[in-house]
Design an enzyme around this catalytic site. Structure first.
Site, PDB file in Angstrom:
ATOM      1  N   LYS A   1     -10.795   1.294   8.034  1.00  0.00           N
ATOM      2  CA  LYS A   1     -10.914  -0.020   8.821  1.00  0.00           C
ATOM      3  C   LYS A   1     -11.080  -0.199  10.210  1.00  0.00           C
ATOM      4  CE  LYS A   1      -6.544   1.081   6.221  1.00  0.00           C
ATOM      5  NZ  LYS A   1      -5.024   2.046   5.989  1.00  0.00           N
TER       6      LYS A   1
ATOM      7  N   GLY B   1       2.873   1.164   2.209  1.00  0.00           N
ATOM      8  CA  GLY B   1       3.743   0.673   1.267  1.00  0.00           C
ATOM      9  C   GLY B   1       3.320  -0.839   0.596  1.00  0.00           C
TER      10      GLY B   1
ATOM     11  N   GLY C   1       4.204   5.708  -1.385  1.00  0.00           N
ATOM     12  CA  GLY C   1       3.223   4.786  -2.274  1.00  0.00           C
ATOM     13  C   GLY C   1       2.448   4.390  -1.008  1.00  0.00           C
TER      14      GLY C   1
ATOM     15  N   VAL D   1       0.892  -2.084  -4.669  1.00  0.00           N
ATOM     16  CA  VAL D   1       0.745  -3.484  -3.920  1.00  0.00           C
ATOM     17  C   VAL D   1       0.447  -4.464  -5.036  1.00  0.00           C
ATOM     18  CG1 VAL D   1      -0.207  -4.474  -2.465  1.00  0.00           C
ATOM     19  CG2 VAL D   1       0.092  -2.234  -2.129  1.00  0.00           C
TER      20      VAL D   1
ATOM     21  N   VAL E   1      -5.928  -4.389   6.240  1.00  0.00           N
ATOM     22  CA  VAL E   1      -5.917  -3.405   7.614  1.00  0.00           C
ATOM     23  C   VAL E   1      -4.869  -3.399   7.879  1.00  0.00           C
ATOM     24  CG1 VAL E   1      -6.531  -3.173  10.152  1.00  0.00           C
ATOM     25  CG2 VAL E   1      -8.826  -3.696   8.206  1.00  0.00           C
TER      26      VAL E   1
ATOM     27  N   ARG F   1      -4.748  -0.859 -16.404  1.00  0.00           N
ATOM     28  CA  ARG F   1      -5.653   0.285 -17.295  1.00  0.00           C
ATOM     29  C   ARG F   1      -4.751   0.458 -18.469  1.00  0.00           C
ATOM     30  NH1 ARG F   1      -7.230   4.280 -12.233  1.00  0.00           N
ATOM     31  NH2 ARG F   1      -8.944   3.679 -12.043  1.00  0.00           N
TER      32      ARG F   1
HETATM   33  N1  LIG Z   1      -0.669   1.132  -0.829  1.00  0.00           N
HETATM   34  C1  LIG Z   1      -0.531   0.398   0.067  1.00  0.00           C
HETATM   35  O1  LIG Z   1       0.089   0.837   1.182  1.00  0.00           O
HETATM   36  C2  LIG Z   1      -1.680  -0.067   0.713  1.00  0.00           C
HETATM   37  C3  LIG Z   1      -1.520  -1.336   1.569  1.00  0.00           C
HETATM   38  C4  LIG Z   1      -2.849  -1.620   2.248  1.00  0.00           C
HETATM   39  C5  LIG Z   1      -3.960  -1.543   1.608  1.00  0.00           C
HETATM   40  N2  LIG Z   1      -3.716  -1.239   0.250  1.00  0.00           N
HETATM   41  C6  LIG Z   1      -4.887  -1.223  -0.851  1.00  0.00           C
HETATM   42  O2  LIG Z   1      -4.780  -2.411  -1.983  1.00  0.00           O
HETATM   43  C7  LIG Z   1      -5.097  -1.305  -3.262  1.00  0.00           C
HETATM   44  C8  LIG Z   1      -4.123  -1.046  -4.126  1.00  0.00           C
HETATM   45  O3  LIG Z   1      -3.344  -0.186  -3.332  1.00  0.00           O
HETATM   46  P1  LIG Z   1      -2.277   0.084  -4.540  1.00  0.00           P
HETATM   47  O4  LIG Z   1      -1.283   1.552  -3.945  1.00  0.00           O
HETATM   48  O5  LIG Z   1      -1.334  -0.562  -5.265  1.00  0.00           O
HETATM   49  O6  LIG Z   1      -3.228   1.159  -5.328  1.00  0.00           O
HETATM   50  P2  LIG Z   1      -2.581   2.108  -6.772  1.00  0.00           P
HETATM   51  O7  LIG Z   1      -3.703   3.125  -7.091  1.00  0.00           O
HETATM   52  O8  LIG Z   1      -0.691   2.515  -6.907  1.00  0.00           O
HETATM   53  O9  LIG Z   1      -2.836   0.798  -7.507  1.00  0.00           O
HETATM   54  C9  LIG Z   1      -3.672   0.466  -8.364  1.00  0.00           C
HETATM   55  C10 LIG Z   1      -3.450  -0.012  -9.602  1.00  0.00           C
HETATM   56  O10 LIG Z   1      -4.796  -0.265 -10.433  1.00  0.00           O
HETATM   57  C11 LIG Z   1      -5.234  -0.456 -11.275  1.00  0.00           C
HETATM   58  N3  LIG Z   1      -6.048  -0.030 -11.791  1.00  0.00           N
HETATM   59  C12 LIG Z   1      -8.135   0.902 -10.999  1.00  0.00           C
HETATM   60  N4  LIG Z   1      -8.899   0.036 -12.053  1.00  0.00           N
HETATM   61  C13 LIG Z   1      -8.674  -0.110 -13.032  1.00  0.00           C
HETATM   62  C14 LIG Z   1      -9.137  -1.214 -13.665  1.00  0.00           C
HETATM   63  N5  LIG Z   1     -10.768  -0.802 -13.896  1.00  0.00           N
HETATM   64  N6  LIG Z   1      -8.463  -2.562 -14.217  1.00  0.00           N
HETATM   65  C15 LIG Z   1      -7.440  -2.410 -14.229  1.00  0.00           C
HETATM   66  N7  LIG Z   1      -7.349  -2.232 -13.345  1.00  0.00           N
HETATM   67  C16 LIG Z   1      -7.261  -1.022 -12.653  1.00  0.00           C
HETATM   68  C17 LIG Z   1      -4.807   1.385 -11.715  1.00  0.00           C
HETATM   69  O11 LIG Z   1      -3.937   1.532 -13.342  1.00  0.00           O
HETATM   70  C18 LIG Z   1      -3.416   0.999 -10.794  1.00  0.00           C
HETATM   71  O12 LIG Z   1      -2.564   0.954 -11.080  1.00  0.00           O
HETATM   72  C19 LIG Z   1      -5.921  -0.643  -2.802  1.00  0.00           C
HETATM   73  O13 LIG Z   1      -7.496  -1.073  -2.102  1.00  0.00           O
HETATM   74  C20 LIG Z   1      -5.906   0.000  -1.182  1.00  0.00           C
HETATM   75  O14 LIG Z   1      -6.646   0.791  -0.101  1.00  0.00           O
HETATM   76  C21 LIG Z   1      -2.643  -0.540  -0.223  1.00  0.00           C
HETATM   77  N1  LIG Z   2      -3.339   4.559   2.471  1.00  0.00           N
HETATM   78  C1  LIG Z   2      -2.971   3.614   3.362  1.00  0.00           C
HETATM   79  C2  LIG Z   2      -2.018   2.784   3.063  1.00  0.00           C
HETATM   80  C3  LIG Z   2      -2.736   1.315   3.774  1.00  0.00           C
HETATM   81  O1  LIG Z   2      -3.918   1.106   3.869  1.00  0.00           O
HETATM   82  C4  LIG Z   2      -2.261   4.847   4.779  1.00  0.00           C
HETATM   83  O2  LIG Z   2      -1.991   5.292   4.560  1.00  0.00           O
HETATM   84  O3  LIG Z   2      -2.064   4.200   6.294  1.00  0.00           O
HETATM   85 NA    NA Z   3      -2.850  -5.865   8.142  1.00  0.00          NA
END
Ligand SMILES: NC(=O)c1ccc[n+]([C@@H]2O[C@H](COP(=O)([O-])OP(=O)(O)OC[C@H]3O[C@@H](n4cnc5c(N)ncnc54)[C@H](O)[C@@H]3O)[C@@H](O)[C@H]2O)c1
Ligand SMILES: N[C@@H](CCO)C(=O)O
Ligand code: NA
Length: 456
Positions: free
Chosen positions: A203, A312, A185, A14, A130, A45
């Site tokens: 959620k 996604g 993703g 994201v 959510v 990271r």
């Molecule tokens: N992927 C989805 O569809 C989705 C949808 C809604 C909400 N979210 C939420 O959004 C957030 C991010 O999700 P994502 O799918 O992008 O996760 P992800 O694991 O792809 O990305 C998280 C990134 O943060 C980095 N990171 C973690 N700890 C760190 C730190 N201490 N310092 C610097 N970087 C750090 C990781 O290296 C990673 O690249 C999460 O809270 C997730 O629950 C994701």
């Molecule tokens: N892992 C979560 C991302 C969206 O919050 C899902 O599959 O719905």
């Molecule tokens: Na939403």
């Protein structure tokens, strides 16, 4: 034009998309905000890690605190509890607006973070937390704030919906479907949170808190995941006209389970997440792939349905950008934002007050009198049977018997038979006790599955 400094924490699925859109759409976003949004740093990271999006190297840093220094807006997309919690608290205390998609953190520490935002007089926005791209936080918190919500029924996890849909549509195995969801993703860094229902439970905690104006805790939410769902469960559900979905259900129920059926008495709210059989014609049954949908019943609005991409990188970035634009605009215009209302103090109630029905799979002795013995246990517990289907293990042929009748019993002596029973609605506790008692019958060799049914 004024410039607002935006710091991004995390550049994964994201975060990387949010950074890309902030850079690519900078002019359009400036017009909407009334200020330029300058992405001043991205905490990662590993600055050399491969990413789906090429990001300017000079923006990347492993020092999150340095990235946040002096920011007007901090966008947290790292996920996890720490250091996200500490960084968000520091950002709020510094007077920065915070946007996050971190439902796990909000479900565990929401009240602390909301209070910190209120104390600092800044906004904490979390539409992405959510149902991804679907506008649901603001509709529940703001648009429906004058109504009385009675029920929220949601498919709020894209990964599990993707898996269950693939199992239903293509007969894919659980493992293959999960691997696809990870590649696309949708899944969390550790997919356990998705498949065990923990992500959906987080959620549900957030939705219940907003919908019922009460601070719900994750511990109030009953949670079962989909890891025990087998291809046989999916096929049996399909044969009987159902589809299996992981649902988050928040509903008003009598605060005292003994008050079932009474029209008055105190009401509480029960929140639960579990795999659920839905009739295939139910509106939520047609939600395919990683799509999410949230169905809401409210006293004045009636029934509402919210549908769209629930996961996604790119769709979720849309929700994050929406929060960035609206909270940045508020910084430009001044004045406090909308805050959570938690003054209603409804009683969180456990599963014991919930009325539902069960679809039960049993492996039984294929002998005379077995169906009658099972039906008698149901009758003893005051639970009635809606349908009972029997098939033998050898040919899988279906044989439907409506009601708790015993005709069709024991035509085939020896071997095992598979029974699929759908009950009428009863208290969850009564249903659970019934299944326990049935499981103790000698003729019942295994309880192969227990799933709840909604919307029949
Ligand atoms: N992927 C989805 O569809 C989705 C949808 C809604 C909400 N979210 C939420 O959004 C957030 C991010 O999700 P994502 O799918 O992008 O996760 P992800 O694991 O792809 O990305 C998280 C990134 O943060 C980095 N990171 C973690 N700890 C760190 C730190 N201490 N310092 C610097 N970087 C750090 C990781 O290296 C990673 O690249 C999460 O809270 C997730 O629950 C994701
Ligand atoms: N892992 C979560 C991302 C969206 O919050 C899902 O599959 O719905
Ligand atoms: Na939403």
């Amino acid at each position: 034009m004024e410039t607002l400094k935006v710091a991004l924490l995390g550049a994964g699925n994201v975060g990387a998309q949010v950074a890309r859109i902030l850079l690519e759409d900078a002019d359009a976003l400036a017009g909407r905000v009334g200020a330029r949004l300058a992405l001043t740093g991205i905490a990662v990271r590993d600055v050399d890690a491969p990413r789906a999006v090429d990001l300017p190297r000079e923006l990347l840093s492993t020092d999150a605190e340095a990235v946040m220094a002096g920011a007007d807006l901090v966008v947290e997309l790292m996920g996890g509890i720490e250091p996200a919690r500490t960084l968000i608290l520091a950002a709020l205390a510094s007077g920065a607006t915070v946007v996050t998609g971190n439902k796990a953190l909000l479900a565990e520490h929401g009240p602390e973070l909301y209070a910190a935002a209120e104390d600092a007089g800044v906004q904490l926005a979390y539409e992405a937390a959510v149902a991804g791209a679907i506008p649901i936080i603001r509709p529940v918190r703001d648009n429906l704030a004058g109504d009385n919500i009675t029920k929220v029924l949601g498919i709020v996890n894209g990964t599990t919906n993707y898996i269950l849909d693939a199992m239903d549509a293509t007969g894919a195995s659980f493992a293959d479907a999960l691997a696809d969801a990870q590649r696309l993703g949708y899944a969390e860094a550790d997919p356990t949170a998705d498949v065990e229902g923990l992500d959906a439970a987080a959620k549900a905690t957030i939705l219940a808190s907003l919908a019922f104006h009460t601070s719900f805790d994750r511990a109030h939410v009953w949670c079962e995941g989909i890891t025990a769902i087998t291809a046989e469960d999916v096929a049996a559900a399909r044969d009987a006209g159902y589809v299996i979905k992981l649902l988050a259900i928040c509903e008003t129920v009598p605060a005292n389970p003994a008050d079932q059926g009474a029209s008055d008495g105190d009401r509480g709210v029960a929140v639960r997440v579990h795999p659920t059989l839905l009739p295939r014609e139910h509106a939520l049954a047609s939600v395919r792939g990683a799509y999410n949908a949230v169905y809401i019943e409210a006293e004045y609005a009636g029934s509402l349905m919210f549908y769209g991409a629930g996961a996604g990188g790119v769709p979720t970035a849309s929700a994050v950008l929406g929060d960035i634009v609206s909270s940045a605009r508020r910084r430009v215009l001044g004045g406090p934002g909308v805050t959570e209302s938690v003054g209603a103090h409804v009683t969180p109630v456990g599963l014991e007050a919930v009325v539902t029905s069960y679809a039960i799979g049993l492996r039984v002795a294929d002998a005379s009198g077995v169906l009658a013995a099972i039906a008698a246990v149901f009758a003893d517990h005051g639970v009635s049977i809606e349908t009972m289907r029997q098939s033998t293990h050898t040919d899988g042929a279906g044989d439907e018997t409506a009601g708790a009748q015993s005709e069709g019993d024991g035509e085939r002596a020896g071997g095992d038979a598979e029974l699929r029973i759908v009950t009428h609605r009863a208290l969850d506790t009564a249903l659970r006790r019934t299944v326990e008692a049935v499981g103790q019958l000698d003729v019942v060799h295994e309880v192969t599955s227990i799933l709840r049914v909604e919307g029949a």
